[in-house]
Design a protein around this motif. Structure first.
Motif, PDB file in Angstrom:
ATOM      1  N   LYS A 188      -4.528   0.949  -3.894  1.00  0.00           N
ATOM      2  CA  LYS A 188      -3.122   0.904  -3.504  1.00  0.00           C
ATOM      3  C   LYS A 188      -2.964   1.554  -2.136  1.00  0.00           C
ATOM      4  CE  LYS A 188      -0.451   3.581  -5.800  1.00  0.00           C
ATOM      5  NZ  LYS A 188       0.339   4.153  -6.922  1.00  0.00           N
ATOM      6  N   ILE A 189      -2.204   0.909  -1.252  1.00  0.00           N
ATOM      7  CA  ILE A 189      -1.983   1.446   0.090  1.00  0.00           C
ATOM      8  C   ILE A 189      -0.913   2.531   0.031  1.00  0.00           C
ATOM      9  CG2 ILE A 189      -1.176   0.944   2.425  1.00  0.00           C
ATOM     10  CD1 ILE A 189      -2.434  -1.776   2.238  1.00  0.00           C
ATOM     11  N   ASP A 190      -1.274   3.721   0.547  1.00  0.00           N
ATOM     12  CA  ASP A 190      -0.338   4.857   0.561  1.00  0.00           C
ATOM     13  C   ASP A 190       0.377   4.998   1.892  1.00  0.00           C
ATOM     14  OD1 ASP A 190      -1.216   5.562  -2.021  1.00  0.00           O
ATOM     15  OD2 ASP A 190      -2.903   6.671  -1.185  1.00  0.00           O
ATOM     16  N   LYS A 191      -0.339   4.754   2.978  1.00  0.00           N
ATOM     17  CA  LYS A 191       0.224   4.973   4.314  1.00  0.00           C
ATOM     18  C   LYS A 191      -0.522   4.114   5.319  1.00  0.00           C
ATOM     19  CE  LYS A 191      -0.651   8.777   6.562  1.00  0.00           C
ATOM     20  NZ  LYS A 191      -0.697  10.188   7.032  1.00  0.00           N
ATOM     21  N   ILE A 192       0.202   3.723   6.373  1.00  0.00           N
ATOM     22  CA  ILE A 192      -0.388   2.884   7.412  1.00  0.00           C
ATOM     23  C   ILE A 192      -0.063   3.477   8.770  1.00  0.00           C
ATOM     24  CG2 ILE A 192      -0.423   0.590   8.452  1.00  0.00           C
ATOM     25  CD1 ILE A 192       0.469  -0.506   5.767  1.00  0.00           C
ATOM     26  N   THR A 193      -1.061   3.528   9.610  1.00  0.00           N
ATOM     27  CA  THR A 193      -0.837   3.904  11.009  1.00  0.00           C
ATOM     28  C   THR A 193      -1.224   2.720  11.888  1.00  0.00           C
ATOM     29  OG1 THR A 193      -3.056   4.821  11.310  1.00  0.00           O
ATOM     30  CG2 THR A 193      -1.348   6.313  10.456  1.00  0.00           C
TER      31      THR A 193
ATOM     32  N   THR B   3      -5.475   4.753  -2.098  1.00  0.00           N
ATOM     33  CA  THR B   3      -5.986   5.419  -3.295  1.00  0.00           C
ATOM     34  C   THR B   3      -6.645   4.363  -4.167  1.00  0.00           C
ATOM     35  OG1 THR B   3      -4.197   7.043  -3.245  1.00  0.00           O
ATOM     36  CG2 THR B   3      -5.427   6.835  -5.308  1.00  0.00           C
ATOM     37  N   HIS B   4      -7.901   4.614  -4.535  1.00  0.00           N
ATOM     38  CA  HIS B   4      -8.619   3.673  -5.388  1.00  0.00           C
ATOM     39  C   HIS B   4      -8.292   3.931  -6.857  1.00  0.00           C
ATOM     40  CE1 HIS B   4     -11.784   1.396  -3.027  1.00  0.00           C
ATOM     41  NE2 HIS B   4     -11.117   2.057  -2.106  1.00  0.00           N
ATOM     42  N   ASN B   5      -8.329   2.864  -7.627  1.00  0.00           N
ATOM     43  CA  ASN B   5      -8.136   2.966  -9.073  1.00  0.00           C
ATOM     44  C   ASN B   5      -9.293   3.748  -9.704  1.00  0.00           C
ATOM     45  OD1 ASN B   5      -7.788   2.219 -11.958  1.00  0.00           O
ATOM     46  ND2 ASN B   5      -6.306   0.760 -11.119  1.00  0.00           N
TER      47      ASN B   5
ATOM     48  N   ASP C 236       1.195  -2.134  -1.100  1.00  0.00           N
ATOM     49  CA  ASP C 236       0.354  -3.300  -1.422  1.00  0.00           C
ATOM     50  C   ASP C 236      -0.762  -2.887  -2.386  1.00  0.00           C
ATOM     51  OD1 ASP C 236       1.818  -4.938   0.186  1.00  0.00           O
ATOM     52  OD2 ASP C 236       0.304  -5.156   1.761  1.00  0.00           O
ATOM     53  N   VAL C 237      -1.077  -3.778  -3.303  1.00  0.00           N
ATOM     54  CA  VAL C 237      -2.175  -3.536  -4.237  1.00  0.00           C
ATOM     55  C   VAL C 237      -3.254  -4.577  -3.972  1.00  0.00           C
ATOM     56  CG1 VAL C 237      -2.893  -3.458  -6.668  1.00  0.00           C
ATOM     57  CG2 VAL C 237      -0.672  -2.533  -5.978  1.00  0.00           C
ATOM     58  N   TYR C 238      -4.472  -4.115  -3.698  1.00  0.00           N
ATOM     59  CA  TYR C 238      -5.594  -5.004  -3.405  1.00  0.00           C
ATOM     60  C   TYR C 238      -6.527  -5.067  -4.616  1.00  0.00           C
ATOM     61  CZ  TYR C 238      -4.511  -4.903   1.641  1.00  0.00           C
ATOM     62  OH  TYR C 238      -3.903  -5.034   2.865  1.00  0.00           O
ATOM     63  N   ASN C 239      -6.862  -6.278  -5.033  1.00  0.00           N
ATOM     64  CA  ASN C 239      -7.888  -6.456  -6.065  1.00  0.00           C
ATOM     65  C   ASN C 239      -9.245  -6.540  -5.384  1.00  0.00           C
ATOM     66  OD1 ASN C 239      -5.612  -6.757  -7.669  1.00  0.00           O
ATOM     67  ND2 ASN C 239      -6.569  -8.305  -8.969  1.00  0.00           N
ATOM     68  N   LEU C 240     -10.190  -5.740  -5.859  1.00  0.00           N
ATOM     69  CA  LEU C 240     -11.493  -5.614  -5.212  1.00  0.00           C
ATOM     70  C   LEU C 240     -12.618  -6.140  -6.093  1.00  0.00           C
ATOM     71  CD1 LEU C 240     -11.093  -1.912  -4.021  1.00  0.00           C
ATOM     72  CD2 LEU C 240     -10.545  -3.972  -2.717  1.00  0.00           C
ATOM     73  N   LYS C 241     -13.633  -6.668  -5.441  1.00  0.00           N
ATOM     74  CA  LYS C 241     -14.873  -7.049  -6.113  1.00  0.00           C
ATOM     75  C   LYS C 241     -16.002  -6.216  -5.525  1.00  0.00           C
ATOM     76  CE  LYS C 241     -18.067 -10.877  -6.978  1.00  0.00           C
ATOM     77  NZ  LYS C 241     -18.379 -12.305  -6.723  1.00  0.00           N
ATOM     78  N   PHE C 242     -16.675  -5.435  -6.370  1.00  0.00           N
ATOM     79  CA  PHE C 242     -17.743  -4.571  -5.909  1.00  0.00           C
ATOM     80  C   PHE C 242     -19.087  -5.288  -5.963  1.00  0.00           C
ATOM     81  CE2 PHE C 242     -14.792  -1.260  -7.804  1.00  0.00           C
ATOM     82  CZ  PHE C 242     -14.206  -0.969  -6.585  1.00  0.00           C
ATOM     83  N   SER C 243     -20.040  -4.752  -5.230  1.00  0.00           N
ATOM     84  CA  SER C 243     -21.375  -5.360  -5.179  1.00  0.00           C
ATOM     85  C   SER C 243     -22.095  -5.298  -6.525  1.00  0.00           C
ATOM     86  CB  SER C 243     -22.229  -4.665  -4.105  1.00  0.00           C
ATOM     87  OG  SER C 243     -22.337  -3.278  -4.385  1.00  0.00           O
ATOM     88  N   ASN C 244     -21.689  -4.375  -7.404  1.00  0.00           N
ATOM     89  CA  ASN C 244     -22.325  -4.276  -8.730  1.00  0.00           C
ATOM     90  C   ASN C 244     -21.736  -5.255  -9.743  1.00  0.00           C
ATOM     91  OD1 ASN C 244     -19.842  -3.155  -9.269  1.00  0.00           O
ATOM     92  ND2 ASN C 244     -20.608  -1.101  -9.753  1.00  0.00           N
TER      93      ASN C 244
ATOM     94  N   ARG D 128      -8.828   9.450  -5.715  1.00  0.00           N
ATOM     95  CA  ARG D 128      -9.907   8.741  -5.033  1.00  0.00           C
ATOM     96  C   ARG D 128      -9.353   8.158  -3.724  1.00  0.00           C
ATOM     97  NH1 ARG D 128     -12.637   4.568  -9.018  1.00  0.00           N
ATOM     98  NH2 ARG D 128     -14.001   4.373  -7.187  1.00  0.00           N
ATOM     99  N   LYS D 129      -9.184   9.018  -2.753  1.00  0.00           N
ATOM    100  CA  LYS D 129      -8.589   8.637  -1.479  1.00  0.00           C
ATOM    101  C   LYS D 129      -9.652   8.061  -0.542  1.00  0.00           C
ATOM    102  CE  LYS D 129      -4.650  10.502  -2.739  1.00  0.00           C
ATOM    103  NZ  LYS D 129      -3.437   9.687  -3.011  1.00  0.00           N
ATOM    104  N   VAL D 130      -9.344   6.908   0.026  1.00  0.00           N
ATOM    105  CA  VAL D 130     -10.277   6.268   0.970  1.00  0.00           C
ATOM    106  C   VAL D 130      -9.471   5.750   2.159  1.00  0.00           C
ATOM    107  CG1 VAL D 130     -12.014   4.480   1.309  1.00  0.00           C
ATOM    108  CG2 VAL D 130     -11.781   5.563  -0.938  1.00  0.00           C
TER     109      VAL D 130
END
Length: 214
Positions: A140-145, A152-154, A125-133, A176-178
């Motif tokens: 992009k989701i790499d793994k799910i538990t 991994t962030h763009n 899955d690819v998530y589009n994000l809006k930052f506070s700035n 950029r792993k989160v």
């Protein structure tokens, strides 16, 4: 893109004022009129009409008259002249209205889809994000538990929401792993920090096995 806004005239009717006398030479049946509609345009596309003007010319004495110079009965006759439909002068407004309807419809469809996908995250899955700035990006989701989502962030940000889609390229995701909890992802969505989720149709048909990491 450069937008040019202005006004223009279009000749919508010409004719003869039969039985009317010229105020200058007093000849009958010599007054010819031309009616022009004024409209607002944007980059040469008509938006809407904003009034009309009338030109009157006597073929006998070659004199031109303003509408206000004519007698009341001639003015009344010109006011009652039937003009052809000028729907084309609203073409720009119609295009804008259709575009807004299309955009709103797409927005609510994406909103509904996002509200469903956020509760069932899948690898890829690819998530589009809006930052506070005020900037936008993707992850992009790499793994799910069972409880966590590894992403991994763009590496890049965009100024506008729709530009974030163009950032979704494999080479733009590096290290950029989160990690998020499932609850944390839901909180990001509720706070409008996740604005869009894109999922491949192939992923929707895959069975996901969630495992708790040792």
């Amino acid at each position: 893109m450069l937008f040019l806004i202005g006004t223009n005239d279009s000749n919508v009717k010409n004719g003869l004022l039969s039985g009317k006398k010229c105020p200058n030479c007093e000849s009958f049946d010599t007054l010819h009129f031309s009616i022009f509609r004024k409209y607002v345009y944007i980059t040469l596309i008509p938006l809407f009409p904003v009034g009309k003007t009338v030109n009157i010319h006597c073929n006998q004495c070659d004199h031109y008259f303003d509408y206000e110079e004519l007698s009341e009965d001639i003015q009344e006759k010109l006011r009652n002249e039937k003009l052809q439909s000028s729907v084309w002068m609203f073409s720009g407004s119609i295009i804008i209205a259709l575009y807004l309807i299309y955009s709103l419809n797409n927005y609510w469809q994406e909103k509904d889809e996002t509200s469903l996908l956020i509760n069932t995250p899948l690898k890829g899955d690819v998530y589009n994000l809006k930052f506070s700035n005020g900037y936008y990006s993707t992850l992009k989701i790499d793994k799910i538990t069972k409880d966590s989502v590894y992403t991994t962030h763009n590496d890049y940000d965009a100024y506008l929401p729709y530009e974030a889609d163009d950032l979704d390229k494999a080479e733009n995701y590096s290290d950029r792993k989160v990690n998020y909890s499932r609850k944390g992802l839901l909180e990001l969505y509720k706070n409008d920090e996740i604005i869009k989720i894109r999922r491949s149709r192939q992923l929707e048909n895959q069975d996901q096995n969630y495992k708790i990491p040792l």
